[in-house]
Design an enzyme around this catalytic site. Structure first.
Site, PDB file in Angstrom:
ATOM      1  N   CYS A  89      -7.855   0.278  17.405  1.00 27.53           N
ATOM      2  CA  CYS A  89      -8.698   0.892  18.248  1.00 27.53           C
ATOM      3  C   CYS A  89      -9.857   2.076  16.818  1.00 27.53           C
ATOM      4  O   CYS A  89     -10.260   2.757  17.061  1.00 27.53           O
ATOM      5  CB  CYS A  89      -8.232   1.966  19.185  1.00 27.53           C
ATOM      6  SG  CYS A  89      -6.669   3.225  17.980  1.00 27.53           S
TER       7      CYS A  89
ATOM      8  N   HIS B 237     -14.608   2.802  -1.301  1.00 31.44           N
ATOM      9  CA  HIS B 237     -13.575   1.810  -1.464  1.00 31.44           C
ATOM     10  C   HIS B 237     -12.406   2.979  -0.211  1.00 31.44           C
ATOM     11  O   HIS B 237     -11.239   1.603  -0.431  1.00 31.44           O
ATOM     12  CB  HIS B 237     -13.017   1.291  -2.439  1.00 31.44           C
ATOM     13  CG  HIS B 237     -13.604   0.173  -3.617  1.00 31.44           C
ATOM     14  ND1 HIS B 237     -13.510   0.436  -4.334  1.00 31.44           N
ATOM     15  CD2 HIS B 237     -15.586   0.058  -2.329  1.00 31.44           C
ATOM     16  CE1 HIS B 237     -14.810  -0.844  -4.756  1.00 31.44           C
ATOM     17  NE2 HIS B 237     -15.381  -1.154  -3.640  1.00 31.44           N
TER      18      HIS B 237
ATOM     19  N   TYR C  28       0.862  -1.677  -0.134  1.00 33.30           N
ATOM     20  CA  TYR C  28      -0.358  -0.326   0.195  1.00 33.30           C
ATOM     21  C   TYR C  28       0.723   1.261   0.077  1.00 33.30           C
ATOM     22  O   TYR C  28       0.558   2.300  -0.257  1.00 33.30           O
ATOM     23  CB  TYR C  28      -1.103  -0.238   0.925  1.00 33.30           C
ATOM     24  CG  TYR C  28      -2.063  -0.719   0.914  1.00 33.30           C
ATOM     25  CD1 TYR C  28      -3.268  -0.609   0.018  1.00 33.30           C
ATOM     26  CD2 TYR C  28      -2.288  -1.999   1.366  1.00 33.30           C
ATOM     27  CE1 TYR C  28      -4.470  -1.521  -0.810  1.00 33.30           C
ATOM     28  CE2 TYR C  28      -3.668  -2.740   0.781  1.00 33.30           C
ATOM     29  CZ  TYR C  28      -4.511  -2.491  -0.199  1.00 33.30           C
ATOM     30  OH  TYR C  28      -5.440  -3.026  -0.435  1.00 33.30           O
TER      31      TYR C  28
ATOM     32  N   ASP D 225      -7.115   6.727  -4.710  1.00 36.67           N
ATOM     33  CA  ASP D 225      -6.299   7.987  -5.194  1.00 36.67           C
ATOM     34  C   ASP D 225      -7.226   9.030  -4.514  1.00 36.67           C
ATOM     35  O   ASP D 225      -8.464   9.202  -4.692  1.00 36.67           O
ATOM     36  CB  ASP D 225      -5.862   8.290  -6.436  1.00 36.67           C
ATOM     37  CG  ASP D 225      -6.555   7.905  -7.596  1.00 36.67           C
ATOM     38  OD1 ASP D 225      -7.454   9.355  -6.856  1.00 36.67           O
ATOM     39  OD2 ASP D 225      -6.719   6.887  -8.087  1.00 36.67           O
TER      40      ASP D 225
ATOM     41  N   ASN E  40     -11.852   4.900  -6.721  1.00 34.44           N
ATOM     42  CA  ASN E  40     -10.741   4.799  -5.924  1.00 34.44           C
ATOM     43  C   ASN E  40     -10.393   5.372  -4.768  1.00 34.44           C
ATOM     44  O   ASN E  40     -10.859   6.025  -4.347  1.00 34.44           O
ATOM     45  CB  ASN E  40      -9.909   5.954  -7.393  1.00 34.44           C
ATOM     46  CG  ASN E  40     -10.150   5.366  -8.866  1.00 34.44           C
ATOM     47  OD1 ASN E  40     -10.373   4.230  -8.770  1.00 34.44           O
ATOM     48  ND2 ASN E  40     -10.253   6.019  -9.846  1.00 34.44           N
TER      49      ASN E  40
ATOM     50  N   ARG F  33       2.101   2.289  -3.370  1.00 32.35           N
ATOM     51  CA  ARG F  33       0.857   2.345  -4.100  1.00 32.35           C
ATOM     52  C   ARG F  33       0.521   3.944  -3.606  1.00 32.35           C
ATOM     53  O   ARG F  33       0.106   4.857  -4.835  1.00 32.35           O
ATOM     54  CB  ARG F  33      -0.914   1.824  -3.945  1.00 32.35           C
ATOM     55  CG  ARG F  33      -0.516   0.572  -4.649  1.00 32.35           C
ATOM     56  CD  ARG F  33      -1.258  -0.626  -4.646  1.00 32.35           C
ATOM     57  NE  ARG F  33      -2.935  -0.268  -4.822  1.00 32.35           N
ATOM     58  CZ  ARG F  33      -4.133  -0.291  -4.184  1.00 32.35           C
ATOM     59  NH1 ARG F  33      -4.135  -1.663  -3.596  1.00 32.35           N
ATOM     60  NH2 ARG F  33      -5.006   0.299  -4.329  1.00 32.35           N
TER      61      ARG F  33
ATOM     62  N   CYS G 170      -2.638   3.654  21.087  1.00 34.52           N
ATOM     63  CA  CYS G 170      -3.067   2.280  21.652  1.00 34.52           C
ATOM     64  C   CYS G 170      -2.229   1.407  21.135  1.00 34.52           C
ATOM     65  O   CYS G 170      -1.833   0.271  21.899  1.00 34.52           O
ATOM     66  CB  CYS G 170      -4.063   1.260  21.703  1.00 34.52           C
ATOM     67  SG  CYS G 170      -4.609   1.250  19.026  1.00 34.52           S
TER      68      CYS G 170
ATOM     69  N   ALA H 114     -10.165   7.609 -21.008  1.00 31.62           N
ATOM     70  CA  ALA H 114     -11.742   8.895 -20.393  1.00 31.62           C
ATOM     71  C   ALA H 114     -10.582   9.875 -20.601  1.00 31.62           C
ATOM     72  O   ALA H 114     -11.445  11.104 -21.185  1.00 31.62           O
ATOM     73  CB  ALA H 114     -11.298   8.651 -19.613  1.00 31.62           C
TER      74      ALA H 114
HETATM   75  P1  OAD Z   1     -10.471  -2.504 -13.239  1.00 27.82           P
HETATM   76  O1  OAD Z   1      -9.218  -2.468 -13.238  1.00 27.82           O
HETATM   77  O2  OAD Z   1     -11.533  -3.797 -12.770  1.00 27.82           O
HETATM   78  O3  OAD Z   1     -11.293  -1.766 -14.782  1.00 27.82           O
HETATM   79  C1  OAD Z   1     -10.483  -0.638 -14.417  1.00 27.82           C
HETATM   80  C2  OAD Z   1     -11.150  -0.737 -15.957  1.00 27.82           C
HETATM   81  O4  OAD Z   1     -11.450   0.948 -16.744  1.00 27.82           O
HETATM   82  C3  OAD Z   1     -11.478  -1.187 -17.393  1.00 27.82           C
HETATM   83  O5  OAD Z   1     -12.196  -1.180 -17.926  1.00 27.82           O
HETATM   84  C4  OAD Z   1     -10.912  -0.578 -18.285  1.00 27.82           C
HETATM   85  O6  OAD Z   1     -10.892  -1.284 -19.551  1.00 27.82           O
HETATM   86  C5  OAD Z   1     -10.176   0.698 -18.573  1.00 27.82           C
HETATM   87  N1  OAD Z   1      -9.799   1.277 -18.714  1.00 27.82           N
HETATM   88  C6  OAD Z   1      -8.586   1.711 -18.501  1.00 27.82           C
HETATM   89  N2  OAD Z   1      -8.072   2.276 -19.206  1.00 27.82           N
HETATM   90  C7  OAD Z   1      -8.672   3.521 -19.024  1.00 27.82           C
HETATM   91  C8  OAD Z   1      -8.675   4.872 -19.822  1.00 27.82           C
HETATM   92  N3  OAD Z   1      -7.493   5.214 -20.148  1.00 27.82           N
HETATM   93  N4  OAD Z   1      -9.619   5.122 -20.409  1.00 27.82           N
HETATM   94  C9  OAD Z   1     -11.389   4.680 -19.946  1.00 27.82           C
HETATM   95  N5  OAD Z   1     -10.862   3.776 -19.394  1.00 27.82           N
HETATM   96  C10 OAD Z   1     -10.268   3.067 -19.462  1.00 27.82           C
HETATM   97  O7  OAD Z   1     -10.713  -1.461 -11.957  1.00 27.82           O
HETATM   98  P2  OAD Z   1     -12.157  -0.868 -10.969  1.00 27.82           P
HETATM   99  O8  OAD Z   1     -13.884  -1.572 -11.807  1.00 27.82           O
HETATM  100  O9  OAD Z   1     -12.661   0.399 -10.523  1.00 27.82           O
HETATM  101  O10 OAD Z   1     -11.426  -2.780  -4.994  1.00 27.82           O
HETATM  102  O11 OAD Z   1     -12.422  -1.889 -10.424  1.00 27.82           O
HETATM  103  C11 OAD Z   1     -13.409  -2.082  -8.815  1.00 27.82           C
HETATM  104  C12 OAD Z   1     -12.170  -2.378  -7.715  1.00 27.82           C
HETATM  105  O12 OAD Z   1     -11.769  -3.494  -7.820  1.00 27.82           O
HETATM  106  C13 OAD Z   1     -11.299  -1.428  -7.108  1.00 27.82           C
HETATM  107  O13 OAD Z   1     -11.708  -0.062  -6.417  1.00 27.82           O
HETATM  108  C14 OAD Z   1     -10.560  -2.692  -6.062  1.00 27.82           C
HETATM  109  C15 OAD Z   1     -10.269  -3.259  -6.916  1.00 27.82           C
HETATM  110  O14 OAD Z   1     -10.681  -4.969  -6.247  1.00 27.82           O
HETATM  111  C16 OAD Z   1     -10.804  -2.863  -3.995  1.00 27.82           C
HETATM  112  O15 OAD Z   1      -9.916  -2.050  -3.545  1.00 27.82           O
HETATM  113  C17 OAD Z   1     -12.178  -2.557  -2.562  1.00 27.82           C
END
Ligand code: OAD
Length: 254
Positions: free
Chosen positions: A132, A121, A69, A106, A104, A72, A160, A241
């Site tokens: 604690c 998240h 972490y 971040d 995200n 990251r 703690c 995006a």
């Molecule tokens: P993912 O890594 O599952 O998905 C990222 C998505 O972004 C994919 O569908 C890609 O196709 C798309 N992508 C990549 N680059 C891109 C760009 N430049 N523009 C637009 N789209 C793009 O990430 P999340 O959906 O955020 O949870 O994952 C959900 C959760 O899974 C996270 O929050 C995390 C993980 O487990 C926890 O940590 C609890």
């Protein structure tokens, strides 16, 4: 990418009373933050968050999890918001009400200028005591060259003495109740939703676009890959995006 957008989406954006922007790891990809599931760049390819992002992993090997972490967090500190983050921040001035919900951990939305971001998240930047629950102030905030795979003993809580843990939601843990309720309420209330850079596979966050669509909102999925599961009044905008969003906002409000 083509600057031709569905008239239904353009109308919905221009007339939106309440716009919900829902983001995932893809929105930060162009800032150099690895996504979770994209081939080659996804974090899942080199490390296995499913094994690291759990309470059991932290109990079993706290230095491995804390080190991952911290790697990251340092990567985020060294990164900058990209065009997509900036356009989302600008959107606040285009509609009467905007709610921003992110999966995200971040802080790139905040650094682009958004306030009141709903973090479903949690956050890499708000560690807390694993016992604690007191927040822990991190002093090593200087953006240094991130070091992948470095084991690092977590700091101890000043209240703690127990181990500090990352302020994120791990697999098997429940999401922060207030954030989830606010996100669901916004999904039911919004008339347009932009879902940006998320694979939509992690529940319960993935329910948000569906809930908005069922409540009558127009939903656009902005993703570098085509999104296959679409209902009526849902559109897929394929492309990075950082390119799609500026073009969309230019056509809708320019
Ligand atoms: P993912 O890594 O599952 O998905 C990222 C998505 O972004 C994919 O569908 C890609 O196709 C798309 N992508 C990549 N680059 C891109 C760009 N430049 N523009 C637009 N789209 C793009 O990430 P999340 O959906 O955020 O949870 O994952 C959900 C959760 O899974 C996270 O929050 C995390 C993980 O487990 C926890 O940590 C609890």
């Amino acid at each position: 990418m083509s600057a031709t957008f569905s008239p239904v989406l353009l109308d919905a954006l221009r007339n939106a009373r309440h716009l919900l922007v829902f983001t995932g790891a893809g929105v930060s990809a162009e800032s150099g933050i690895p996504t979770f599931r994209d081939a080659l760049t996804g974090l899942w390819e080199r490390l296995d968050p499913a094994e690291l992002a759990t309470p059991d992993a932290f109990a079993h090997d706290p230095a491995l999890v804390w080190g991952w972490y911290e790697w990251r967090r340092k990567k985020v500190l060294a990164a900058q918001p990209n065009l997509a983050h900036h356009v989302i921040a600008e959107l606040v001035t285009c509609v009467p009400r905007l709610t921003l919900v992110t999966q995200n951990v971040d802080d790139l939305h905040e650094r682009a200028g958004n306030t009141d971001v709903i973090h479903l998240h949690g956050s890499l930047h708000q560690p807390r005591c694993s016992v604690c629950g007191q927040p822990h102030a991190l002093h090593s905030d200087a953006p240094i060259e991130p070091e992948e795979g470095r084991r690092l003993e977590p700091p101890r809580c000043v209240h703690c003495g127990e181990r500090v843990r990352p302020g994120v939601v791990w697999f098997g843990e429940t999401l922060p109740e207030a954030a989830l309720n606010a996100a669901f309420e916004a999904a039911r209330d919004c008339d347009c939703l932009l879902s940006i850079g998320t694979s939509g596979v992690v529940q319960p966050a993935a329910m948000i676009p569906q809930l908005a669509a069922e409540s009558g909102a127009v939903v656009a999925h902005v993703n570098s890959q085509s999104m296959t599961v679409l209902g009526p009044r849902q559109v897929s905008l394929v492309g990075p995006a950082g390119k799609v969003l500026p073009a969309l906002i230019d056509v809708a409000f320019g």
